[in-house]
Design a protein around this motif. Structure first.
Motif, mmCIF file in Angstrom:
data_model
loop_
_atom_site.group_PDB
_atom_site.id
_atom_site.type_symbol
_atom_site.label_atom_id
_atom_site.label_comp_id
_atom_site.label_asym_id
_atom_site.label_seq_id
_atom_site.Cartn_x
_atom_site.Cartn_y
_atom_site.Cartn_z
ATOM 1 N N ALA A 30 0.853 -1.188 0.000
ATOM 2 C CA ALA A 30 0.000 0.000 0.000
ATOM 3 C C ALA A 30 0.888 1.237 0.000
ATOM 4 C CB ALA A 30 -0.916 0.004 1.217
ATOM 5 N N LEU A 39 -3.616 0.154 -3.195
ATOM 6 C CA LEU A 39 -3.162 -1.188 -2.805
ATOM 7 C C LEU A 39 -2.528 -1.808 -4.040
ATOM 8 C CD1 LEU A 39 -3.010 -3.503 -0.764
ATOM 9 C CD2 LEU A 39 -5.288 -4.216 -1.509
ATOM 10 N N LYS A 56 -9.267 -7.106 -0.744
ATOM 11 C CA LYS A 56 -10.317 -6.085 -0.676
ATOM 12 C C LYS A 56 -11.722 -6.678 -0.600
ATOM 13 C CE LYS A 56 -10.501 -2.553 -3.362
ATOM 14 N NZ LYS A 56 -10.513 -1.203 -2.793
ATOM 15 N N ALA A 141 -3.380 -0.869 -8.959
ATOM 16 C CA ALA A 141 -3.706 -0.426 -7.592
ATOM 17 C C ALA A 141 -5.084 0.206 -7.525
ATOM 18 C CB ALA A 141 -2.656 0.560 -7.082
ATOM 19 N N ALA A 144 -6.920 1.511 -1.332
ATOM 20 C CA ALA A 144 -6.492 0.494 -0.362
ATOM 21 C C ALA A 144 -7.483 0.358 0.790
ATOM 22 C CB ALA A 144 -5.095 0.835 0.158
ATOM 23 N N VAL A 158 -5.597 2.814 6.065
ATOM 24 C CA VAL A 158 -5.277 1.543 5.381
ATOM 25 C C VAL A 158 -5.140 0.439 6.412
ATOM 26 C CG1 VAL A 158 -3.641 0.307 3.908
ATOM 27 C CG2 VAL A 158 -4.034 2.758 3.541
ATOM 28 N N VAL A 166 -2.004 -6.824 3.933
ATOM 29 C CA VAL A 166 -1.027 -6.108 3.116
ATOM 30 C C VAL A 166 0.372 -6.481 3.597
ATOM 31 C CG1 VAL A 166 -0.375 -3.823 2.252
ATOM 32 C CG2 VAL A 166 -2.679 -4.199 3.104
#
Ligand code: TXA
Ligand code: MG
Length: 331
Positions: A30, A39, A56, A141, A144, A158, A166
């Motif tokens: 991230a 992300l 996610k 990405a 995030a 995040v 992550v």
């Protein structure tokens, strides 16, 4: 999961090398962009991109934006770099603009949700740019955050949302723009804004002559499936109200508080009501966007059941903000 704090203007090269190595190994990193935290995963590695969707909880129908360090890198990812793409990239990259172009076969189908176009962006953030240069790969990405939650504008957001899903979070402080990039499809004769952002449709039209607004969501033309979901939403119910209805809304809030509900408010002038998590926002679109998501995160954190939001103006500079507020309210 590890968090590495860096100076946003002069990130530690050792951190960037570690993050770049993780990305090349197929791990998730991230990182801050000027809009929201992304992300990231190696866009050319199908397995790595699969991890983004898993982390996610993102529906597989929602394509992911690919980030690159410069226009030359973007051109390598499409067989058709149009005049419109070139003009917009020249005018606004690095910046909060995503260009949807025809995709090269090198990009795995999972990135584009099986579609034949890809969203490309050169972010205007020293940490993101340094990471992209160091990794020397295109980086897929999305924002995030867990799917359908509020996008992160800080590393703490995040961490709270994704935690140990992550492999590394690069903490480069708060993001400046505060809402996601403007997404523009440049595959047609006239560019079309698919998602409004702080870069307005009017600014885009100035460069390319004309630009269509997003199709109304009710129309059959689903150009960007992910854009139709209830996105960018806090857990609370969100209600938009016109400034003229303030007195009625205040009465409703007093009742709600009296019956034990947790109420939040995003307003241009203070309500001065007891027991309300109130965030007074400036009547300036740039500043409003910068603080919007942080305010929504706070209201989530304090457990608001309902958030009353004073409707912003409808002039072009507010279009991206209004879009996010309407989506948040549509749940
Ligand atoms: O500012 C931003 O755009 C942030 C930062 C991290 O760059 N990223 C971001 O990504 O907001 P995400 O995945 O949360 O939102 C990307 C949106 C999605 O709604 C998706 O449907 C749309 O862009 N999109 C991506 N690729 C597309 C494509 N090929 N065609 C149409 N829409 C696309
Ligand atoms: Mg998102």
């Amino acid at each position: 999961m590890p968090v590495a704090r860096v100076d946003p203007d002069a990130p530690d090269p050792a951190v960037l090398r570690r993050a770049a190595a993780l990305l090349r190994e197929g791990r998730l990193v991230a990182f801050p962009t000027e809009t929201v935290y992304g992300l990231g995963a190696n866009a050319l590695d199908e397995r790595a991109v699969q991890r983004i969707y898993e982390a996610k909880g993102r529906p597989i129908v929602n394509p992911i934006i690919v980030h690159v360090a410069d226009t030359d890198a973007a051109r390598e990812l499409t067989p058709e770099w149009t005049d419109a793409a070139d003009a917009l990239a020249t005018a606004f990259w690095p910046g909060p603009l995503t260009l949807v172009v025809r995709k090269s076969p090198a990009i795995p189908a999972i990135v584009t949700a099986g579609g034949d176009t890809v969203g490309l962006r050169v972010p205007a953030h020293p940490v993101a740019l340094a990471l992209l240069r160091e990794a020397d790969i295109p980086v897929a990405a999305p924002s995030a955050n867990l799917s359908n939650q509020v996008s992160p504008t800080s590393a703490a957001h995040v961490q709270r949302g994704l935690g140990d899903r992550v492999d590394l979070i690069i903490d480069g402080g708060d993001t400046h723009v505060g809402i996601e990039s403007t997404v523009v499809d440049v595959t047609g004769a006239v560019p079309r804004v698919l998602r409004p952002g702080m870069l307005s449709r009017e600014s885009i039209a100035e460069v390319v002559g004309a630009a269509h607004a997003a199709e109304p969501e009710s129309s059959g033309a689903r150009r960007s499936p992910g854009l139709l979901d209830r996105h960018y939403a806090p857990r609370a119910r969100v209600h938009l109200f016109a400034s003229g209805d303030r007195a009625d809304v205040e009465a409703e809030i007093v009742d709600a508080v009296a019956s034990g509900r947790r109420v939040g408010a995003l307003v241009f002038t203070p309500l001065h009501l007891a027991g309300v998590a109130e965030h007074v926002v400036p009547r300036d679109a740039t500043w409003y966007a910068r603080t919007l998501y942080a305010a929504l995160h706070v209201m989530d954190d304090v457990g608001c059941d309902v958030i009353w939001v004073e409707r912003p103006p409808t002039t072009p500079e507010w279009a991206g903000i209004l879009d996010r507020l309407m989506r948040a309210a549509s749940g």
